[in-house]
Write a protein that holds these residues in place. Structure first.
Motif, PDB file in Angstrom:
ATOM      1  N   LYS A  56      -4.541  -0.153  -5.240  1.00 28.35           N
ATOM      2  CA  LYS A  56      -3.932  -0.406  -3.823  1.00 28.35           C
ATOM      3  C   LYS A  56      -2.985   0.323  -3.485  1.00 28.35           C
ATOM      4  N   LYS A  57      -1.847   0.749  -4.434  1.00 34.88           N
ATOM      5  CA  LYS A  57      -0.898   1.567  -4.089  1.00 34.88           C
ATOM      6  C   LYS A  57      -0.803   3.086  -4.545  1.00 34.88           C
ATOM      7  N   ALA A  58      -2.083   3.508  -4.379  1.00 35.60           N
ATOM      8  CA  ALA A  58      -2.368   4.754  -4.680  1.00 35.60           C
ATOM      9  C   ALA A  58      -1.503   5.847  -4.114  1.00 35.60           C
ATOM     10  N   TYR A  59      -0.990   6.786  -4.769  1.00 36.02           N
ATOM     11  CA  TYR A  59      -0.513   8.032  -4.384  1.00 36.02           C
ATOM     12  C   TYR A  59      -1.522   8.889  -3.814  1.00 36.02           C
ATOM     13  N   MET A  60      -1.301   9.682  -2.716  1.00 36.75           N
ATOM     14  CA  MET A  60      -2.194  10.778  -2.212  1.00 36.75           C
ATOM     15  C   MET A  60      -2.543  11.699  -3.226  1.00 36.75           C
ATOM     16  N   THR A  61      -1.518  12.188  -4.264  1.00 37.63           N
ATOM     17  CA  THR A  61      -1.818  13.340  -5.321  1.00 37.63           C
ATOM     18  C   THR A  61      -2.866  12.645  -6.303  1.00 37.63           C
ATOM     19  N   GLY A  81       0.861  -1.022   0.020  1.00 39.37           N
ATOM     20  CA  GLY A  81      -0.119  -0.199  -0.117  1.00 39.37           C
ATOM     21  C   GLY A  81       0.688   1.334  -0.067  1.00 39.37           C
ATOM     22  N   ASN A  82       0.235   2.197  -0.199  1.00 36.03           N
ATOM     23  CA  ASN A  82       0.934   3.626   0.114  1.00 36.03           C
ATOM     24  C   ASN A  82       0.089   4.571   0.848  1.00 36.03           C
TER      25      ASN A  82
END
Length: 262
Positions: free
Chosen positions: A206-211, A76-77
């Motif tokens: 699942k590994k989405a960046y906040m931006t 995850g991110n």
């Protein structure tokens, strides 16, 4: 109002100094990065502070805070870390990355913002970026504004004309908007959680960046506003970042970018 500090990252680019330590516990000016965040929040009257831990969680111990621990085996991110703490979405929330330090004036400006989603951006970031990385185009990403409304962000290596400001890693979510954001997250999770398809600039959802998550909010008609600051923060992403900040402190240059007493 409460603070949620996302401190689960591996910190692989800081492994020279944080090999056996979460990078948020790296010492800077006599205290860990997270301790400095907590101190600043308390100066601003925010005492309800939650730390999302994951990597080497047991080594993050800060008096007077609470913890929300992720399974270290999960991928995850930042987005996954934020929603792991969704049980805390019962008040206005200031979310911060665990590898930044910031001045009191930054948090006071965040508190004053009435945006439903307020994103801290530095409009005078160029000197810091050049001093840190040698050029404004290094490790760059887009941030396009229409006055204080964010139009788009997070595109890597953009044209300089699309770099109105620099994303800092501090976001305010109002209590009223959080249930709507949760519903949108659940909708995307149902569609994309088990897929390995690219999601905006992220490898997958699942590994989405906040931006990317902020861009998704914008695309779904959420009112995402820039909280504009002028310097007053530092990011510790690499060994070189840490060494440079220590050197600035020795040479008296640090206060040009960040002062712990402001």
């Amino acid at each position: 109002m409460k603070a949620i500090i996302l401190a689960g990252g591996l910190g692989t680019r800081l492994n020279k100094y944080a090999k056996d330590l979460p990078k948020g516990m790296l010492l800077f000016l006599g205290k860990s990065i997270i301790e400095k965040q907590v101190e600043t929040f308390r100066k601003c009257g925010i005492n309800n502070i939650v730390i999302v831990r994951k990597h080497l969680a047991d080594k993050i111990n800060v008096s007077g805070t609470r913890y929300c621990d992720e399974d270290p085996a999960t991928e995850g991110n930042m987005v996954r870390g934020l929603f792991h703490a969704r049980g805390e979405f019962d008040d206005d929330v200031i979310m911060t990355y665990g590898d930044v330090v910031f001045e009191e004036k930054v948090i006071r400006k965040v508190i004053e913002s009435n945006a439903e989603v307020g994103v801290v951006v530095d409009t005078h970031w160029q000197d810091y970026w050049t001093s840190r990385l040698g050029s404004v185009t290094q490790d760059s990403e887009s941030m396009v504004l229409d006055e204080d409304r964010i139009v788009s962000l997070g595109i890597p290596n953009p044209d300089v004309k699309n770099m109105y400001a620099r994303y800092v890693g501090i976001i305010k979510f109002s209590k009223d908007v959080l249930p709507k954001i949760e519903r949108l997250f659940d909708k995307e999770k149902e569609k994309y959680w088990d897929k390995d398809d690219k999601w905006y600039q992220s490898k997958n959802f699942k590994k989405a960046y906040m931006t990317d998550w902020l861009q998704h909010l914008i695309n779904n008609n959420f009112d995402v506003r820039a909280i504009k600051i002028e310097r007053g923060w530092l990011e510790f992403d690499t060994n070189e970042d840490y060494e440079q900040a220590l050197e600035w402190n020795k040479t008296g240059t640090l206060e040009k970018f960040y002062s712990p007493d402001r």
